[in-house]
Design an enzyme around this catalytic site. Structure first.
Site, PDB file in Angstrom:
ATOM      1  N   PRO A  25     -22.613   0.460  69.190  1.00 22.65           N
ATOM      2  CG  PRO A  25     -20.513  -0.002  70.100  1.00 22.65           C
ATOM      3  CD  PRO A  25     -21.252   0.013  68.817  1.00 22.65           C
ATOM      4  CG  HIS A  33     -24.560   5.891  86.385  1.00 18.34           C
ATOM      5  ND1 HIS A  33     -23.459   6.148  85.621  1.00 18.34           N
ATOM      6  CD2 HIS A  33     -24.099   5.224  87.475  1.00 18.34           C
ATOM      7  CE1 HIS A  33     -22.375   5.661  86.209  1.00 18.34           C
ATOM      8  NE2 HIS A  33     -22.745   5.082  87.333  1.00 18.34           N
ATOM      9  CE1 TYR A  59     -26.698   6.179  76.619  1.00 19.51           C
ATOM     10  CE2 TYR A  59     -27.443   6.025  78.891  1.00 19.51           C
ATOM     11  CZ  TYR A  59     -26.460   5.847  77.936  1.00 19.51           C
ATOM     12  OH  TYR A  59     -25.239   5.331  78.306  1.00 19.51           O
ATOM     13  CE1 TYR A 108     -22.889   7.682  77.040  1.00 16.51           C
ATOM     14  CE2 TYR A 108     -22.315   6.889  74.840  1.00 16.51           C
ATOM     15  CZ  TYR A 108     -22.894   6.683  76.074  1.00 16.51           C
ATOM     16  OH  TYR A 108     -23.490   5.471  76.346  1.00 16.51           O
ATOM     17  CE  LYS A 150     -31.754   2.696  73.752  1.00 19.48           C
ATOM     18  NZ  LYS A 150     -31.300   2.769  75.142  1.00 19.48           N
TER      19      LYS A 150
HETATM   20  P1  FAD Z   1     -24.792 -12.872  71.975  1.00 18.95           P
HETATM   21  O1  FAD Z   1     -24.453 -12.213  73.263  1.00 18.95           O
HETATM   22  O2  FAD Z   1     -23.877 -12.673  70.818  1.00 18.95           O
HETATM   23  O3  FAD Z   1     -24.969 -14.408  72.260  1.00 18.95           O
HETATM   24  C1  FAD Z   1     -25.049 -15.378  71.234  1.00 18.95           C
HETATM   25  C2  FAD Z   1     -24.515 -16.709  71.749  1.00 18.95           C
HETATM   26  O4  FAD Z   1     -24.726 -17.698  70.735  1.00 18.95           O
HETATM   27  C3  FAD Z   1     -23.018 -16.676  72.025  1.00 18.95           C
HETATM   28  O5  FAD Z   1     -22.758 -17.145  73.329  1.00 18.95           O
HETATM   29  C4  FAD Z   1     -22.429 -17.581  70.947  1.00 18.95           C
HETATM   30  O6  FAD Z   1     -21.287 -18.281  71.396  1.00 18.95           O
HETATM   31  C5  FAD Z   1     -23.580 -18.509  70.650  1.00 18.95           C
HETATM   32  N1  FAD Z   1     -23.527 -19.101  69.290  1.00 18.95           N
HETATM   33  C6  FAD Z   1     -23.137 -18.514  68.137  1.00 18.95           C
HETATM   34  N2  FAD Z   1     -23.247 -19.372  67.110  1.00 18.95           N
HETATM   35  C7  FAD Z   1     -23.719 -20.533  67.619  1.00 18.95           C
HETATM   36  C8  FAD Z   1     -24.043 -21.784  67.047  1.00 18.95           C
HETATM   37  N3  FAD Z   1     -23.889 -22.018  65.747  1.00 18.95           N
HETATM   38  N4  FAD Z   1     -24.482 -22.766  67.868  1.00 18.95           N
HETATM   39  C9  FAD Z   1     -24.644 -22.536  69.188  1.00 18.95           C
HETATM   40  N5  FAD Z   1     -24.360 -21.355  69.789  1.00 18.95           N
HETATM   41  C10 FAD Z   1     -23.901 -20.367  69.009  1.00 18.95           C
HETATM   42  N6  FAD Z   1     -25.567  -3.471  74.527  1.00 18.95           N
HETATM   43  C11 FAD Z   1     -26.198  -2.763  75.476  1.00 18.95           C
HETATM   44  O7  FAD Z   1     -27.416  -2.914  75.612  1.00 18.95           O
HETATM   45  N7  FAD Z   1     -25.576  -1.878  76.309  1.00 18.95           N
HETATM   46  C12 FAD Z   1     -24.250  -1.652  76.187  1.00 18.95           C
HETATM   47  O8  FAD Z   1     -23.680  -0.885  76.979  1.00 18.95           O
HETATM   48  C13 FAD Z   1     -23.536  -2.346  75.147  1.00 18.95           C
HETATM   49  N8  FAD Z   1     -22.221  -2.171  74.994  1.00 18.95           N
HETATM   50  C14 FAD Z   1     -21.548  -2.982  74.146  1.00 18.95           C
HETATM   51  C15 FAD Z   1     -20.183  -2.849  74.080  1.00 18.95           C
HETATM   52  C16 FAD Z   1     -19.476  -3.654  73.248  1.00 18.95           C
HETATM   53  C17 FAD Z   1     -17.998  -3.486  73.221  1.00 18.95           C
HETATM   54  C18 FAD Z   1     -20.111  -4.642  72.436  1.00 18.95           C
HETATM   55  C19 FAD Z   1     -19.326  -5.552  71.525  1.00 18.95           C
HETATM   56  C20 FAD Z   1     -21.467  -4.785  72.486  1.00 18.95           C
HETATM   57  C21 FAD Z   1     -22.195  -3.957  73.332  1.00 18.95           C
HETATM   58  N9  FAD Z   1     -23.566  -4.082  73.437  1.00 18.95           N
HETATM   59  C22 FAD Z   1     -24.244  -3.303  74.340  1.00 18.95           C
HETATM   60  C23 FAD Z   1     -24.281  -5.082  72.629  1.00 18.95           C
HETATM   61  C24 FAD Z   1     -24.533  -6.397  73.367  1.00 18.95           C
HETATM   62  O9  FAD Z   1     -23.327  -6.904  73.884  1.00 18.95           O
HETATM   63  C25 FAD Z   1     -25.204  -7.414  72.427  1.00 18.95           C
HETATM   64  O10 FAD Z   1     -26.252  -6.783  71.763  1.00 18.95           O
HETATM   65  C26 FAD Z   1     -25.714  -8.665  73.180  1.00 18.95           C
HETATM   66  O11 FAD Z   1     -24.636  -9.499  73.506  1.00 18.95           O
HETATM   67  C27 FAD Z   1     -26.725  -9.457  72.342  1.00 18.95           C
HETATM   68  O12 FAD Z   1     -27.094 -10.623  73.028  1.00 18.95           O
HETATM   69  P2  FAD Z   1     -27.535 -11.939  72.264  1.00 18.95           P
HETATM   70  O13 FAD Z   1     -27.903 -12.915  73.309  1.00 18.95           O
HETATM   71  O14 FAD Z   1     -28.511 -11.596  71.220  1.00 18.95           O
HETATM   72  O15 FAD Z   1     -26.250 -12.402  71.456  1.00 18.95           O
HETATM   73  C1  DHB Z   2     -20.661   0.834  77.813  1.00 21.22           C
HETATM   74  C2  DHB Z   2     -20.857   0.403  76.521  1.00 21.22           C
HETATM   75  C3  DHB Z   2     -21.574   1.186  75.643  1.00 21.22           C
HETATM   76  O1  DHB Z   2     -21.800   0.770  74.396  1.00 21.22           O
HETATM   77  C4  DHB Z   2     -22.092   2.404  76.050  1.00 21.22           C
HETATM   78  O2  DHB Z   2     -22.771   3.164  75.151  1.00 21.22           O
HETATM   79  C5  DHB Z   2     -21.891   2.833  77.335  1.00 21.22           C
HETATM   80  C6  DHB Z   2     -21.169   2.040  78.231  1.00 21.22           C
HETATM   81  C7  DHB Z   2     -19.878  -0.020  78.741  1.00 21.22           C
HETATM   82  O3  DHB Z   2     -19.389  -1.059  78.295  1.00 21.22           O
HETATM   83  O4  DHB Z   2     -19.739   0.340  79.902  1.00 21.22           O
END
Ligand code: FAD
Ligand code: DHB
Length: 386
Positions: free
Chosen positions: A292, A75, A384, A200, A296
């Site tokens: 979210p 996009h 962004y 948005y 980021k």
């Molecule tokens: P996580 O993905 O949380 O991974 C951590 C892992 O550790 C998990 O698999 C968990 O099961 C495991 N774990 C936990 N505790 C233990 C333990 N004690 N022992 C072993 N394993 C364990 N970010 C964006 O950049 N763009 C977006 O568009 C965006 N949209 C989002 C929309 C939603 C609805 C949500 C909820 C989040 C969004 N985010 C977005 C944020 C993004 O999903 C997270 O920042 C990302 O998942 C972080 O990755 P991570 O690997 O740090 O942690």
């Molecule tokens: C999505 C999630 C977000 O947090 C965002 O800012 C834009 C798109 C998505 O899940 O598609």
């Protein structure tokens, strides 16, 4: 794997942990990933959707971007919608050609798990009772199940609710936090795209976001009470709310379809400093959370492990500890910039319970400023796209 040894023990198989393991493998460094959930669970949890240019570049350069390039959607802009009209922010034009990729987080996870397992990498799923020991020594130990793993370094990539951050003594870290008095209600819908780019939307009933996943599946969010229950939201009520927040005099309408997934997400800003304690290095949501709205979180997790993997490579190849010493400071610079951007987008687009008509007008004035001032729009576009 009874009582084994590795160079880097990684807690958590989210984007941070899996990508770190993959980058270390490319540099010839051995790691083991310990994950509390099953492979099926991590490969099906619905979360992020927007990848910054830098994330796309790193996944591509490291050889795990092939399916993303084929199935993801590039996009070049987003829409800000308020007072019932959409205004396009041409991200690429304003940011020197940068763009974003819409490609679901669980697809990134699938690509990374496959790459690690195909290369003989070790991911232990379903681990229980993970405990870190000896972080201030040269050979920490991870206890889990009835087993332990010795290592040179521990990467705490276990998300916001993991055990890595709480293992750091409270006196050795400072936490910064802000909770928001609202959450996001997220749904997945079987429908064709209603828009060519993400929308948005600011509305007096609350924020709404129109995103996509594929030509047949759409991702929609709307601001809700964080303590609400999805069972209070039959499909008809969800569509009523989305229509109310997205309709306008321009006649644009969201396309309805079968809703096949619903969930409520809490919103918070959180940072812990420093992102290191002895031989433990925190990365991703384990160290910081953003609301979210700025898309980021995943991108910050990717940036952390890019910096951390380089520091570890430099340690093993050049016996230099400089990168490890600088890791927290380097990562936190980017973290705080994203914290600011995510807070700004969140504050500008959501209704707060104590909002006065004055604050509502101020939000609209700021949105209007963005769509009429190139300087202000550049600020949004630069942040962004990353
Ligand atoms: P996580 O993905 O949380 O991974 C951590 C892992 O550790 C998990 O698999 C968990 O099961 C495991 N774990 C936990 N505790 C233990 C333990 N004690 N022992 C072993 N394993 C364990 N970010 C964006 O950049 N763009 C977006 O568009 C965006 N949209 C989002 C929309 C939603 C609805 C949500 C909820 C989040 C969004 N985010 C977005 C944020 C993004 O999903 C997270 O920042 C990302 O998942 C972080 O990755 P991570 O690997 O740090 O942690
Ligand atoms: C999505 C999630 C977000 O947090 C965002 O800012 C834009 C798109 C998505 O899940 O598609």
């Amino acid at each position: 794997m009874k009582n084994s040894k590795t160079q880097v023990a990684i807690i958590g198989a989210g984007p941070a942990g899996l990508l770190l393991s993959h980058l270390l493998h490319l540099a010839g460094i051995d790691s083991v990933v310990l994950e509390s959930r099953s492979r099926e669970e991590i490969e099906s949890t619905i979360r992020a959707g927007v990848l910054e240019q830098g994330t796309v570049d790193l996944l591509t350069q490291s050889g795990v971007g092939e399916r993303m390039k084929r199935e993801g959607f590039v996009h070049h802009g987003i829409y800000l919608r308020f007072n019932g009209h959409s205004h396009r922010i041409p991200l690429s034009e304003l940011s020197g050609g940068r763009s974003i990729m819409v490609y679901a987080q669980h697809e990134v996870i699938k690509d990374l798990v496959k790459a690690r397992l195909d290369a003989g990498g070790k991911i232990v799923f379903g681990v229980r009772d993970v405990r870190l020991e000896g972080l201030d020594s040269d050979s920490p130990r991870i206890h889990f199940n009835q087993d332990f793993l010795s290592c040179d370094f521990v990467a705490g990539c276990d998300g916001f609710h993991g055990i890595s951050r709480p293992t750091i003594p409270a006196a050795s870290r400072t936490d910064f936090k802000r909770n928001y008095p609202f959450g996001w209600f997220g749904i997945l819908v079987e429908a064709p795209p209603a828009t060519d780019e993400l929308i948005y939307a600011h509305h007096e009933r609350g924020f709404a976001l129109v995103s996509t996943r594929s030509p047949t599946i759409q991702r929609l969010y709307f601001q809700c009470d964080p303590k609400d229950d999805v069972n209070n939201w039959p499909d008809s009520r969800i569509w009523e709310e989305l229509h109310a927040r997205l309709a306008g005099p321009d006649g644009w309408k969201i396309t309805e379809g079968r809703i096949f997934q619903k969930g409520i997400i809490a919103m918070r800003s959180f940072v812990t400093e420093p992102m290191r304690y002895g031989r433990l290095f925190l990365a991703g949501d384990a160290a910081h959370i953003v609301p979210p709205t700025g898309a980021k979180g995943l991108n910050l997790a990717v940036n952390d492990v890019r910096v951390l993997s380089q520091a570890l490579v430099s340690f093993y190849e050049k016996k230099s500890e400089d990168g490890l010493k600088d890791y927290s400071t380097t990562a936190l610079k980017r973290v705080w910039r994203a914290e600011y951007f995510s807070w700004w987008m969140t504050s500008m687009l959501h209704r707060f319970p104590d909002d006065s008509p004055f604050q509502h007008r101020i939000q609209l004035a700021e949105l209007d400023y963005i769509v009429h001032s190139r300087a202000k729009a550049v600020t949004l576009a630069e942040n962004y796209t990353g």
